[in-house]
Scaffold this motif. Structure first.
Motif, PDB file in Angstrom:
ATOM      1  N   UNK A   4      13.801  -6.149 -13.677  1.00 47.61           N
ATOM      2  CA  UNK A   4      12.688  -6.214 -12.738  1.00 47.61           C
ATOM      3  C   UNK A   4      12.849  -5.221 -11.600  1.00 47.61           C
ATOM      4  N   UNK A   5      14.067  -5.112 -11.097  1.00 47.38           N
ATOM      5  CA  UNK A   5      14.336  -4.152 -10.031  1.00 47.38           C
ATOM      6  C   UNK A   5      14.128  -2.724 -10.512  1.00 47.38           C
ATOM      7  N   UNK A   6      14.589  -2.441 -11.727  1.00 44.21           N
ATOM      8  CA  UNK A   6      14.460  -1.081 -12.259  1.00 44.21           C
ATOM      9  C   UNK A   6      13.002  -0.705 -12.498  1.00 44.21           C
ATOM     10  N   UNK A   7      12.213  -1.610 -13.068  1.00 43.81           N
ATOM     11  CA  UNK A   7      10.790  -1.327 -13.311  1.00 43.81           C
ATOM     12  C   UNK A   7      10.083  -1.112 -11.971  1.00 43.81           C
ATOM     13  N   UNK A   8      10.399  -1.952 -10.996  1.00 48.30           N
ATOM     14  CA  UNK A   8       9.796  -1.810  -9.678  1.00 48.30           C
ATOM     15  C   UNK A   8      10.197  -0.494  -9.018  1.00 48.30           C
ATOM     16  N   UNK A   9      11.457  -0.132  -9.142  1.00 47.35           N
ATOM     17  CA  UNK A   9      11.965   1.123  -8.563  1.00 47.35           C
ATOM     18  C   UNK A   9      11.285   2.332  -9.220  1.00 47.35           C
ATOM     19  N   UNK A  10      11.147   2.293 -10.539  1.00 48.74           N
ATOM     20  CA  UNK A  10      10.488   3.401 -11.235  1.00 48.74           C
ATOM     21  C   UNK A  10       9.010   3.484 -10.875  1.00 48.74           C
ATOM     22  N   UNK A  42       1.658  -0.923  -5.919  1.00 46.19           N
ATOM     23  CA  UNK A  42       0.745  -1.393  -4.876  1.00 46.19           C
ATOM     24  C   UNK A  42       0.780  -2.913  -4.763  1.00 46.19           C
ATOM     25  N   UNK A  43       0.806  -3.601  -5.893  1.00 46.96           N
ATOM     26  CA  UNK A  43       0.847  -5.067  -5.871  1.00 46.96           C
ATOM     27  C   UNK A  43       2.158  -5.561  -5.267  1.00 46.96           C
ATOM     28  N   UNK A  44       3.249  -4.890  -5.594  1.00 48.01           N
ATOM     29  CA  UNK A  44       4.551  -5.265  -5.051  1.00 48.01           C
ATOM     30  C   UNK A  44       4.604  -4.990  -3.548  1.00 48.01           C
ATOM     31  N   UNK A  45       4.098  -3.844  -3.141  1.00 49.44           N
ATOM     32  CA  UNK A  45       4.151  -3.449  -1.735  1.00 49.44           C
ATOM     33  C   UNK A  45       3.229  -4.282  -0.851  1.00 49.44           C
ATOM     34  N   UNK A  46       2.167  -4.833  -1.414  1.00 46.91           N
ATOM     35  CA  UNK A  46       1.210  -5.619  -0.631  1.00 46.91           C
ATOM     36  C   UNK A  46       1.584  -7.096  -0.593  1.00 46.91           C
ATOM     37  N   UNK A  47       2.841  -7.380  -0.374  1.00 43.83           N
ATOM     38  CA  UNK A  47       3.277  -8.761  -0.212  1.00 43.83           C
ATOM     39  C   UNK A  47       3.595  -9.486  -1.501  1.00 43.83           C
ATOM     40  N   UNK A  48       3.686  -8.769  -2.603  1.00 43.49           N
ATOM     41  CA  UNK A  48       3.957  -9.402  -3.887  1.00 43.49           C
ATOM     42  C   UNK A  48       5.413  -9.367  -4.279  1.00 43.49           C
ATOM     43  N   UNK A  49       6.286  -9.127  -3.321  1.00 42.67           N
ATOM     44  CA  UNK A  49       7.698  -9.086  -3.640  1.00 42.67           C
ATOM     45  C   UNK A  49       8.539  -8.937  -2.384  1.00 42.67           C
ATOM     46  N   UNK A  50       9.828  -9.093  -2.577  1.00 44.96           N
ATOM     47  CA  UNK A  50      10.758  -8.973  -1.452  1.00 44.96           C
ATOM     48  C   UNK A  50      11.980  -8.196  -1.903  1.00 44.96           C
ATOM     49  N   UNK A  52      15.953  -8.222  -1.206  1.00 42.00           N
ATOM     50  CA  UNK A  52      17.049  -8.971  -0.602  1.00 42.00           C
ATOM     51  C   UNK A  52      18.361  -8.372  -1.078  1.00 42.00           C
ATOM     52  N   UNK A  53      19.142  -7.871  -0.142  1.00 41.93           N
ATOM     53  CA  UNK A  53      20.434  -7.241  -0.440  1.00 41.93           C
ATOM     54  C   UNK A  53      20.310  -6.161  -1.507  1.00 41.93           C
ATOM     55  N   UNK A  54      19.245  -5.395  -1.453  1.00 36.20           N
ATOM     56  CA  UNK A  54      19.047  -4.300  -2.396  1.00 36.20           C
ATOM     57  C   UNK A  54      18.395  -4.710  -3.705  1.00 36.20           C
ATOM     58  N   UNK A  55      18.319  -5.998  -3.978  1.00 37.47           N
ATOM     59  CA  UNK A  55      17.674  -6.479  -5.213  1.00 37.47           C
ATOM     60  C   UNK A  55      16.200  -6.734  -4.932  1.00 37.47           C
ATOM     61  N   UNK A  56      15.375  -6.238  -5.812  1.00 35.28           N
ATOM     62  CA  UNK A  56      13.931  -6.415  -5.658  1.00 35.28           C
ATOM     63  C   UNK A  56      13.517  -7.676  -6.411  1.00 35.28           C
ATOM     64  N   UNK A  57      12.850  -8.566  -5.708  1.00 28.58           N
ATOM     65  CA  UNK A  57      12.417  -9.827  -6.293  1.00 28.58           C
ATOM     66  C   UNK A  57      10.891  -9.879  -6.293  1.00 28.58           C
ATOM     67  N   UNK A  58      10.271  -9.596  -7.433  1.00 31.68           N
ATOM     68  CA  UNK A  58       8.812  -9.627  -7.488  1.00 31.68           C
ATOM     69  C   UNK A  58       8.315 -11.068  -7.583  1.00 31.68           C
ATOM     70  N   UNK A  59       7.208 -11.325  -6.953  1.00 32.42           N
ATOM     71  CA  UNK A  59       6.570 -12.628  -7.048  1.00 32.42           C
ATOM     72  C   UNK A  59       5.204 -12.407  -7.677  1.00 32.42           C
ATOM     73  N   UNK A  60       5.186 -12.258  -8.991  1.00 25.49           N
ATOM     74  CA  UNK A  60       3.949 -11.890  -9.685  1.00 25.49           C
ATOM     75  C   UNK A  60       2.874 -12.958  -9.561  1.00 25.49           C
TER      76      UNK A  60
END
Length: 125
Positions: A4-10, A42-50, A52-60
């Protein structure tokens, strides 16, 4: 979490225009084109994720763009299916018979792992 972090980062790199051709191809293998990557970012950046300690946690569940959420979840499902070894069609045919299957049930995982990880990665390289 790693996938999830890698897909979000890419997706972020595609949106910023800094993604390499190989990174774009990796996203495309998971069914995410450049337009969808921008929507995911855009969905992640608009409050759809956080983060924490470098790990991206999407809240789909909170994403307004349901198609972006479905594409992201489908990419995660694909990577999970690849990573988790479950013997299926990869195991030898003789292990499908009742008695032989019982005797070779633990060997089925070795056969499946050989097929799914070793041979698949050799072909991918």
């Amino acid at each position: 979490m790693g996938t999830g972090s890698e897909v979000s980062r890419l997706a972020e790199r595609v949106a910023a225009g800094t993604a390499s051709a190989k990174q774009i191809a990796n996203l495309a293998e998971s069914g995410i084109d450049e337009t969808m990557a921008r929507k995911i970012h855009a969905a992640y950046a608009n409050g759809g994720g956080a983060k924490i300690d470098g790990a991206r946690l999407p809240n789909t569940g909170d994403w307004a763009d349901r198609r972006a959420a479905q594409a992201f979840e489908a990419a995660l499902q694909r990577e999970t299916d690849i990573a988790v070894v479950t013997p299926g069609l990869e195991k030898p045919l003789w292990m499908s018979r009742p008695l032989a299957g019982m005797l070779g049930q633990f060997k089925a995982f070795v056969a499946a792992a050989n097929e799914r990880m070793l041979i698949a990665n050799l072909q991918r390289a």
